[in-house]
Design a protein around this motif. Structure first.
Motif, PDB file in Angstrom:
ATOM      1  N   ASP A 247       0.496-109.490 -58.115  1.00  0.00           N
ATOM      2  CA  ASP A 247       0.831-110.880 -57.808  1.00  0.00           C
ATOM      3  C   ASP A 247       2.031-110.830 -56.858  1.00  0.00           C
ATOM      4  O   ASP A 247       3.183-110.849 -57.298  1.00  0.00           O
ATOM      5  CB  ASP A 247       1.173-111.651 -59.084  1.00  0.00           C
ATOM      6  N   PRO A 248       1.777-110.704 -55.537  1.00  0.00           N
ATOM      7  CA  PRO A 248       2.883-110.597 -54.586  1.00  0.00           C
ATOM      8  C   PRO A 248       3.823-111.796 -54.608  1.00  0.00           C
ATOM      9  O   PRO A 248       5.017-111.652 -54.366  1.00  0.00           O
ATOM     10  CB  PRO A 248       2.173-110.470 -53.234  1.00  0.00           C
ATOM     11  N   ASP A 249       3.286-112.984 -54.895  1.00  0.00           N
ATOM     12  CA  ASP A 249       4.149-114.163 -54.925  1.00  0.00           C
ATOM     13  C   ASP A 249       5.187-114.057 -56.041  1.00  0.00           C
ATOM     14  O   ASP A 249       6.327-114.520 -55.906  1.00  0.00           O
ATOM     15  CB  ASP A 249       3.320-115.428 -55.119  1.00  0.00           C
ATOM     16  N   GLN A 251       6.040-111.057 -57.128  1.00  0.00           N
ATOM     17  CA  GLN A 251       6.560-109.703 -56.888  1.00  0.00           C
ATOM     18  C   GLN A 251       6.445-108.845 -58.151  1.00  0.00           C
ATOM     19  O   GLN A 251       7.375-108.144 -58.548  1.00  0.00           O
ATOM     20  CB  GLN A 251       8.005-109.746 -56.385  1.00  0.00           C
ATOM     21  N   LYS A 252       5.230-108.884 -58.751  1.00  0.00           N
ATOM     22  CA  LYS A 252       4.989-108.142 -59.982  1.00  0.00           C
ATOM     23  C   LYS A 252       3.623-107.471 -59.980  1.00  0.00           C
ATOM     24  O   LYS A 252       2.678-107.932 -59.323  1.00  0.00           O
ATOM     25  CB  LYS A 252       5.067-109.076 -61.201  1.00  0.00           C
ATOM     26  N   LEU A 253       3.546-106.373 -60.740  1.00  0.00           N
ATOM     27  CA  LEU A 253       2.290-105.720 -61.086  1.00  0.00           C
ATOM     28  C   LEU A 253       2.025-105.994 -62.559  1.00  0.00           C
ATOM     29  O   LEU A 253       2.917-105.827 -63.396  1.00  0.00           O
ATOM     30  CB  LEU A 253       2.394-104.207 -60.845  1.00  0.00           C
ATOM     31  N   PHE A 254       0.802-106.438 -62.874  1.00  0.00           N
ATOM     32  CA  PHE A 254       0.426-106.761 -64.249  1.00  0.00           C
ATOM     33  C   PHE A 254      -0.629-105.775 -64.742  1.00  0.00           C
ATOM     34  O   PHE A 254      -1.472-105.328 -63.961  1.00  0.00           O
ATOM     35  CB  PHE A 254      -0.127-108.183 -64.346  1.00  0.00           C
ATOM     36  N   GLY A 255      -0.576-105.448 -66.043  1.00  0.00           N
ATOM     37  CA  GLY A 255      -1.551-104.540 -66.617  1.00  0.00           C
ATOM     38  C   GLY A 255      -2.117-105.066 -67.922  1.00  0.00           C
ATOM     39  O   GLY A 255      -1.429-105.767 -68.674  1.00  0.00           O
ATOM     40  N   PHE A 270       5.455-105.476 -64.400  1.00  0.00           N
ATOM     41  CA  PHE A 270       6.466-104.641 -63.776  1.00  0.00           C
ATOM     42  C   PHE A 270       7.001-105.323 -62.529  1.00  0.00           C
ATOM     43  O   PHE A 270       6.243-105.736 -61.656  1.00  0.00           O
ATOM     44  CB  PHE A 270       5.874-103.273 -63.442  1.00  0.00           C
ATOM     45  N   ASP A 271       8.333-105.452 -62.457  1.00  0.00           N
ATOM     46  CA  ASP A 271       8.993-106.116 -61.339  1.00  0.00           C
ATOM     47  C   ASP A 271       9.148-105.169 -60.150  1.00  0.00           C
ATOM     48  O   ASP A 271       8.914-103.971 -60.237  1.00  0.00           O
ATOM     49  CB  ASP A 271      10.382-106.607 -61.773  1.00  0.00           C
ATOM     50  N   GLY A 272       9.566-105.742 -59.029  1.00  0.00           N
ATOM     51  CA  GLY A 272       9.929-104.955 -57.863  1.00  0.00           C
ATOM     52  C   GLY A 272       8.827-104.734 -56.862  1.00  0.00           C
ATOM     53  O   GLY A 272       8.980-103.952 -55.927  1.00  0.00           O
ATOM     54  N   VAL A 273       7.694-105.398 -57.043  1.00  0.00           N
ATOM     55  CA  VAL A 273       6.596-105.272 -56.080  1.00  0.00           C
ATOM     56  C   VAL A 273       6.959-106.056 -54.818  1.00  0.00           C
ATOM     57  O   VAL A 273       7.340-107.223 -54.904  1.00  0.00           O
ATOM     58  CB  VAL A 273       5.282-105.810 -56.693  1.00  0.00           C
ATOM     59  N   PRO A 274       6.828-105.450 -53.636  1.00  0.00           N
ATOM     60  CA  PRO A 274       7.155-106.191 -52.401  1.00  0.00           C
ATOM     61  C   PRO A 274       6.261-107.410 -52.229  1.00  0.00           C
ATOM     62  O   PRO A 274       5.074-107.368 -52.542  1.00  0.00           O
ATOM     63  CB  PRO A 274       6.907-105.162 -51.303  1.00  0.00           C
ATOM     64  N   GLY A 275       6.827-108.467 -51.717  1.00  0.00           N
ATOM     65  CA  GLY A 275       6.060-109.681 -51.484  1.00  0.00           C
ATOM     66  C   GLY A 275       5.007-109.517 -50.416  1.00  0.00           C
ATOM     67  O   GLY A 275       4.103-110.354 -50.289  1.00  0.00           O
ATOM     68  N   THR A 276       5.084-108.422 -49.619  1.00  0.00           N
ATOM     69  CA  THR A 276       4.124-108.172 -48.555  1.00  0.00           C
ATOM     70  C   THR A 276       2.973-107.282 -48.997  1.00  0.00           C
ATOM     71  O   THR A 276       2.082-107.000 -48.192  1.00  0.00           O
ATOM     72  CB  THR A 276       4.832-107.499 -47.378  1.00  0.00           C
ATOM     73  N   ILE A 277       2.957-106.831 -50.235  1.00  0.00           N
ATOM     74  CA  ILE A 277       1.913-105.915 -50.685  1.00  0.00           C
ATOM     75  C   ILE A 277       0.560-106.607 -50.631  1.00  0.00           C
ATOM     76  O   ILE A 277       0.429-107.799 -50.898  1.00  0.00           O
ATOM     77  CB  ILE A 277       2.195-105.398 -52.110  1.00  0.00           C
ATOM     78  N   ALA A 278      -0.498-105.846 -50.235  1.00  0.00           N
ATOM     79  CA  ALA A 278      -1.813-106.450 -50.063  1.00  0.00           C
ATOM     80  C   ALA A 278      -2.889-105.814 -50.926  1.00  0.00           C
ATOM     81  O   ALA A 278      -3.936-106.424 -51.140  1.00  0.00           O
ATOM     82  CB  ALA A 278      -2.230-106.374 -48.595  1.00  0.00           C
ATOM     83  N   GLY A 279      -2.708-104.589 -51.390  1.00  0.00           N
ATOM     84  CA  GLY A 279      -3.754-103.936 -52.168  1.00  0.00           C
ATOM     85  C   GLY A 279      -3.202-102.864 -53.059  1.00  0.00           C
ATOM     86  O   GLY A 279      -2.028-102.500 -52.977  1.00  0.00           O
TER      87      GLY A 279
END
Length: 283
Positions: A247-249, A251-255, A270-279
């Protein structure tokens, strides 16, 4: 060499990374064979890139850590207005498939013994805006349908893929009551399909029946921030036990842990995911 590949839409390139114990190393770069590449498919040493600018697919060979263009391999999509979303091989590598959002169509190509694509053969999608898809081990195609982003209209359909590369609809559009569906992943046993609904931050679960038709199992099997836009790509771990989504908006990865009956149980965020991540991809 363990490797991963990605397309670079901004520079019209395909990048190859070597996977090493301490991380990734850029091993090679090549022009995508077109402009604005959006997706890449890999089967052994054969690689095909989906280009969006002037819609086409273009082939490459992977050997000794290098990408080599397959001369004369470029093939058009069905129309200059195709606006393609995803390209992938069937499990046996004999057919290459691409979804076309702009034409509400799905194109397929038969791959010959030299790696060249023959086609396309194109059919109308069961629903509007075909987007992501997954392919079962027996060659069935599970396709998400965004319906132009209309609220509550997201759906998924299924198709049989013949050895000659022809597509035949099995299930027409099966709605999930959510909005702006994007990507599809399948469980390792091909019993369930999960789709991410960008429009409201949810993951829906479909049951894939024995005849490869679809049945909505849970409209909301999981969520990142239910009611908020943002969830995008997803992946299942190599052992099939976990589903991940970005979820780039937020800025998290969910599991989530994947249950035997398709249920999802939150396993962390998990926090710290860049807002520009696409895949993302999962091993």
């Amino acid at each position: 060499m363990n490797a991963c590949r990605r397309v670079n839409a901004g520079s019209d390139e395909l990048s190859l990374f070597a996977v090493q114990p301490d991380g990734l190393r850029l091993a090679d770069r090549a022009g995508s064979g077109g402009s604005t590449p959006t997706s890449v498919a890999v089967r052994g040493a054969l690689v095909y890139v989906l280009n969006n600018g002037a819609p086409n697919i273009t082939g490459f060979r992977l050997a000794e850590g290098k990408l080599t263009a397959l001369s004369g391999s470029a093939r058009p999509l069905s129309s200059a207005d195709a606006d393609p979303a995803q390209v992938s091989f069937t499990a046996d590598g004999g057919v290459l498939i691409a979804t076309e959002r702009g034409t509400n169509a799905i194109s397929s190509y038969l791959i010959d013994e030299d790696g060249y694509a023959q086609g396309p053969a194109t059919i109308k999608s069961a629903g509007q805006t075909p987007y992501g898809f997954g392919v079962t081990a027996d060659g069935s195609l599970i396709v998400s349908e965004a319906f132009g982003g209309a609220t509550g209209a997201a759906a998924t359909s299924s198709y049989a893929v013949s050895g000659a590369g022809e597509l035949t609809m099995v299930s027409g559009s099966v709605g999930d009551t959510r909005s702006e569906v994007c990507w599809v992943v399948l469980t390792k046993d091909d019993r369930f399909a999960y789709v991410t609904n960008f429009g409201d931050g949810t993951v829906s679960c479909y049951e894939i029946t024995a005849d490869r038709s679809l049945r909505l199992h849970e409209p909301v099997a999981g969520s990142t921030r239910q009611g908020n836009k943002g969830i995008r790509d997803e992946a299942i771990s190599g052992d099939g036990r976990y589903l991940y989504a970005i979820d780039p908006d937020a800025q998290k990865l969910f599991g989530w842990a994947v249950g035997q009956d398709g249920q999802l149980t939150p396993a962390g965020e998990f926090d710290g995911v860049p807002g520009t991540i696409a895949g993302l991809a999962a091993s």
